[in-house]
Structures are given as C-alpha cells and as structure tokens.
Design an enzyme around this catalytic site. Structure first.
Site, PDB file in Angstrom:
ATOM      1  N   MET A  28       0.777  -1.209   0.122  1.00  0.00           N
ATOM      2  CA  MET A  28       0.152   0.021   0.314  1.00  0.00           C
ATOM      3  C   MET A  28       0.393   1.313  -0.198  1.00  0.00           C
ATOM      4  SD  MET A  28      -2.716  -1.296   2.037  1.00  0.00           S
ATOM      5  CE  MET A  28      -3.923   0.063   2.483  1.00  0.00           C
ATOM      6  N   GLU A  29       1.033   2.147  -1.355  1.00  0.00           N
ATOM      7  CA  GLU A  29       1.838   3.113  -0.952  1.00  0.00           C
ATOM      8  C   GLU A  29       1.440   4.019  -0.622  1.00  0.00           C
ATOM      9  OE1 GLU A  29       0.995   6.221  -3.288  1.00  0.00           O
ATOM     10  OE2 GLU A  29       3.230   6.718  -3.468  1.00  0.00           O
ATOM     11  N   GLN A  88       7.926  -4.983  -4.850  1.00  0.00           N
ATOM     12  CA  GLN A  88       7.230  -5.039  -6.496  1.00  0.00           C
ATOM     13  C   GLN A  88       7.633  -3.733  -7.713  1.00  0.00           C
ATOM     14  OE1 GLN A  88       3.345  -2.951  -6.548  1.00  0.00           O
ATOM     15  NE2 GLN A  88       2.647  -4.877  -6.509  1.00  0.00           N
ATOM     16  N   CYS A 118      -2.830  -1.210 -10.220  1.00  0.00           N
ATOM     17  CA  CYS A 118      -2.701   0.402  -9.344  1.00  0.00           C
ATOM     18  C   CYS A 118      -3.688   0.747 -10.562  1.00  0.00           C
ATOM     19  CB  CYS A 118      -1.796   1.165  -9.795  1.00  0.00           C
ATOM     20  SG  CYS A 118      -1.481   3.095  -9.365  1.00  0.00           S
ATOM     21  N   ASN A 219      -7.463 -11.363  -3.436  1.00  0.00           N
ATOM     22  CA  ASN A 219      -7.017 -10.142  -2.786  1.00  0.00           C
ATOM     23  C   ASN A 219      -8.533  -9.020  -2.537  1.00  0.00           C
ATOM     24  OD1 ASN A 219      -5.935  -7.365  -3.343  1.00  0.00           O
ATOM     25  ND2 ASN A 219      -5.833  -7.528  -0.994  1.00  0.00           N
ATOM     26  N   GLY A 243      -4.602  -5.585   2.833  1.00  0.00           N
ATOM     27  CA  GLY A 243      -4.018  -4.323   2.994  1.00  0.00           C
ATOM     28  C   GLY A 243      -5.219  -3.477   4.044  1.00  0.00           C
TER      29      GLY A 243
HETATM   30  C1  LIG Z   1      -3.689   3.449  -0.178  1.00  0.00           C
HETATM   31  C2  LIG Z   1      -3.321   1.652  -0.658  1.00  0.00           C
HETATM   32  C3  LIG Z   1      -2.241   2.114  -1.471  1.00  0.00           C
HETATM   33  C4  LIG Z   1      -1.702   1.097  -2.590  1.00  0.00           C
HETATM   34  N1  LIG Z   1      -0.263   0.913  -3.222  1.00  0.00           N
HETATM   35  C5  LIG Z   1      -0.708   0.111  -4.015  1.00  0.00           C
HETATM   36  C6  LIG Z   1       0.519  -0.837  -4.193  1.00  0.00           C
HETATM   37  O1  LIG Z   1       1.689   0.137  -4.281  1.00  0.00           O
HETATM   38  N2  LIG Z   1       0.892  -1.974  -4.807  1.00  0.00           N
HETATM   39  C7  LIG Z   1      -0.120  -2.535  -5.464  1.00  0.00           C
HETATM   40  O2  LIG Z   1      -0.162  -3.570  -6.075  1.00  0.00           O
HETATM   41  N3  LIG Z   1      -1.946  -2.167  -4.794  1.00  0.00           N
HETATM   42  C8  LIG Z   1      -1.509  -0.943  -3.628  1.00  0.00           C
HETATM   43  N4  LIG Z   1      -2.988  -1.259  -3.430  1.00  0.00           N
HETATM   44  C9  LIG Z   1      -4.036  -1.957  -3.419  1.00  0.00           C
HETATM   45  C10 LIG Z   1      -4.264  -3.140  -2.135  1.00  0.00           C
HETATM   46  O3  LIG Z   1      -2.857  -3.422  -2.120  1.00  0.00           O
HETATM   47  C11 LIG Z   1      -4.961  -4.177  -2.433  1.00  0.00           C
HETATM   48  O4  LIG Z   1      -5.327  -4.442  -3.819  1.00  0.00           O
HETATM   49  C12 LIG Z   1      -6.401  -3.329  -2.346  1.00  0.00           C
HETATM   50  O5  LIG Z   1      -6.257  -2.073  -1.334  1.00  0.00           O
HETATM   51  C13 LIG Z   1      -7.704  -4.574  -1.885  1.00  0.00           C
HETATM   52  O6  LIG Z   1      -6.746  -5.189  -0.583  1.00  0.00           O
HETATM   53  P1  LIG Z   1      -7.711  -4.733   0.522  1.00  0.00           P
HETATM   54  O7  LIG Z   1      -9.245  -4.749   0.468  1.00  0.00           O
HETATM   55  O8  LIG Z   1      -7.345  -5.855   1.358  1.00  0.00           O
HETATM   56  O9  LIG Z   1      -6.925  -3.208   1.154  1.00  0.00           O
HETATM   57  C14 LIG Z   1      -2.979   0.003  -3.017  1.00  0.00           C
HETATM   58  C15 LIG Z   1      -4.322   0.562  -1.983  1.00  0.00           C
HETATM   59  C16 LIG Z   1      -4.407   1.744  -1.195  1.00  0.00           C
HETATM   60  C17 LIG Z   1      -6.034   1.402  -0.451  1.00  0.00           C
END
Ligand SMILES: Cc1cc2nc3c(=O)[nH]c(=O)nc-3n(C[C@H](O)[C@H](O)[C@H](O)COP(=O)(O)O)c2cc1C
Length: 334
Positions: A28-29, A88, A118, A219, A243
């Site tokens: 999560m960036e 990544q 993304c 996911n 996440g």
């Molecule tokens: C603030 C934020 C930043 C994220 N940054 C990335 C990232 O850098 N790389 C990536 O593959 N997914 C990124 N995601 C997506 C998450 O890895 C994940 O796929 C998504 O939040 C769904 O999963 P969750 O419901 O468990 O949060 C980001 C999501 C959020 C909310």
C-alpha cells in the site's frame, strides 16, 4: 518496535490449528513502508510482504532509492521478524522493467512482482498499472520479457485487478500473465473502474483457476475472520492478501490463524513505539503516520477511536508524544 515479549504473550493464548493459510500483507503506497512492514510483521501471522510499488519509467532506479524503499534488501530480503519481502515494480516498458528488476536482484531482492492493478489516474495516464489490463497482449509481452531476463531461480509474480472495465477480462488477463511466465498471481477482485466499491467479487478466483494452473492469491475486502472464512470457502485458495484490514486490525493475521482470541487488541504502547520508530524519518512524519494509522483503527477499536479523537488536533510532535505518553500511562491504570 513491538517487543518480542508482547508477541509471545499474545501468541501463547491459543494453540495453532494444524493447516494454516498463507497470508500476505498487501502493498500500500504511502502506508506500508519499511517501518510499517517491520511493525505489522512483528505482531505475527504474516507469511509474506510486498513493497509499495516502485515506479519504473525510462531509466535506472538508483541504488539509494532501492535501499531507501526496501531496506530489507540488506537483510536477506526479510523483515526483522524474518518475513520475506517481495519487491514490486510498476511500469510498462519491458526493457526498463527488466533492467531494474535485475538490479534489484543484484542488490538482494529474492523475488519480483509486477503491478497491473494500480488505478491512480497519474499512473494510468502514463501507461502503468491497471490500464495495461486493456491489453492481454501487452501483459504477455511485458512479463515474458522480464521473465526471460531474470535469473531462473528468481520468482516473478504479478498483481492485477479483474480488468479495466469488464470483470470477465480477468480470464484473458490471467492467462496472458501465466503464459508470460509468472509463478503466482494476486487478484484484487475488482475492476479499475470499480475502484473500491462495490464489494470485491471473490467468485472470479475459481473461474480463473479453471483457466490457469499457477497459484492464485485472493485479495480484496478481508476485514475480519468471518470475511476470511467466506473468501476461503468461495475461492478455495490457500493464499490470501490483506491490506486495509491489516491497518484496521493489526492482529487480523494471528486471529485468522487462530493464534489469539478475536477480541484481542494491540496496546497503546505499540502506538507509542510506532511513533518513535517513525521519528527516525522526522517528528512531523511520525505524527502524520501515527494519526493515519490511528484513523484506520477507529472503525475496529473504541480505545483507538478515543485516542485518535484526542490526538488528531495536535500539530506539534512534542505535544503529540506527550499525549501518547499520557494515554499509555492511563492504559496501565486500566
Ligand atoms: C492507499 C493504498 C495504496 C495502495 N498501494 C498499492 C501498491 O503500491 N501496490 C499494489 O499492488 N497495490 C496497492 N494497493 C492495493 C492493495 O494492495 C489491495 O490490492 C487493495 O487495497 C485491496 O485489498 P484490501 O481490501 O485488503 O485493502 C493500494 C491500496 C491502497 C488503499
């Protein structure tokens, strides 16, 4: 940092069931940086992590950027708790992705993941992330070239959303990535257009599995043990990535693994430790990150909710730290 004694006392509450799922902490960036990875993996239950995406355009990423974003490169690709960290990369130029992937490996990366999920406008406008899901041919071309040039023993994986607009595109996209040589695939079960609503549709995982043989990581929207069980039943996956649920409840992984009771909570001391760890970057950064994390926890914990209400208005890190200390002392008094 979270002290090991705390981890041991948490883990000693229950004996683990024999068969355990494999659990990933999602990248999560702007949230799951090195310090957060250290912190969350110290609570236990996480089997693998992934770095926030590192953007690749048309030049080499400097070694200092790699080491800044992935300090774990200097510790055998693992967090202090011994949890592996996948690097990544996000981009669309196969040649530059490949060169940078190989450099990451030379610096210590044990595996590489490519981001095809993304949804950010700026990233998509520059031909990166989920926009590539419009073209399975490009997914194939990019992954096959990166795969070909990586050392054979280094796994290459991918993370995608279902599609750009149409969820059914996940079948072709997953097939293209598997044909391109990825060893496993994480699927965030939404399209780019869906962003974060409606709910993730886990049913696609089974359909993807009928098409391709590689392991899948489910996911999206696992916020509780009940969500996890539902996702496990529906997808029949062995591996899951979490996440936002990990931010809301840092003990979700150990709860899923049955290692602590479902009502267990982290302590105020952990928040204080988190703030102090982030002070290594800067006190203002530490304050912002601690507020961000507390805000995430407000939905799941009354204690953290009350702490956030007190702390969110404070602007000076010294005052913030003082208030954290008071909260900690209050928590000791019960
Ligand atoms: C603030 C934020 C930043 C994220 N940054 C990335 C990232 O850098 N790389 C990536 O593959 N997914 C990124 N995601 C997506 C998450 O890895 C994940 O796929 C998504 O939040 C769904 O999963 P969750 O419901 O468990 O949060 C980001 C999501 C959020 C909310």
């Amino acid at each position: 940092m979270v002290k090991n004694f705390m981890l041991h006392s948490l883990l000693s509450k229950k004996s683990p069931p024999t068969e355990q799922p494999t659990l990933w902490l999602a990248p999560m960036e702007g949230v799951i940086d090195f310090i957060m990875r250290e912190f969350l993996t110290n609570f236990g239950g996480i089997d693998h992590c992934m770095t926030e995406f590192i953007r690749v355009v048309d030049q080499p990423i400097s070694d200092s950027v790699f080491f800044r974003d992935v300090p774990e490169l200097q510790t055998q690709g693992k967090t202090a708790a011994g949890v592996s960290v996948t690097v990544q990369l996000l981009g669309s130029d196969a040649n530059w992705l490949s060169q940078n992937a190989n450099r990451a490996v030379e610096l210590g990366a044990k595996d590489i993941d490519l981001n095809f999920g993304c949804p950010a406008k700026t990233v998509n406008r520059h031909d990166g992330g989920a926009t590539l899901l419009k073209s399975p041919d490009r997914l194939y071309q990019i992954t096959s070239e990166v795969r070909k040039k990586l050392p054979a023993h280094i796994p290459l994986s991918a993370k995608m959303r279902l599609g750009y607009e149409n969820p059914e595109d996940c079948l072709e996209n997953a097939a293209a990535l598997a044909a391109g040589g990825v060893s496993h695939l994480t699927v965030h079960c939404r399209t780019k257009k869906q962003m974060y609503a409606p709910s993730a549709d886990w049913t696609w995982l089974k359909k993807i599995r009928q098409k391709i043989q590689i392991p899948l990581i489910a996911n999206g929207d696992i916020f509780s043990v009940a969500d996890f069980k539902k996702c496990q039943d529906l997808t029949e996956c062995d591996s899951f990535m979490i996440g936002r649920g990990a931010l809301q409840d840092p003990l979700l992984f150990v709860k899923i693994k049955g290692l602590v009771e479902e009502d267990a909570q982290i302590s105020s001391k952990s928040i204080q430790d988190f703030f102090r760890a982030n002070c290594a970057v800067s006190p203002h950064f530490a304050q912002a990150r601690t507020k961000q994390w507390l805000k995430n926890m407000t939905g799941k914990s009354e204690k953290m909710s009350a702490a956030f209400e007190k702390l969110k208005v404070i602007t000076e890190p010294a005052n913030f730290e003082q208030e954290l200390q008071l909260l900690f002392e209050k928590s000791l008094q019960g």
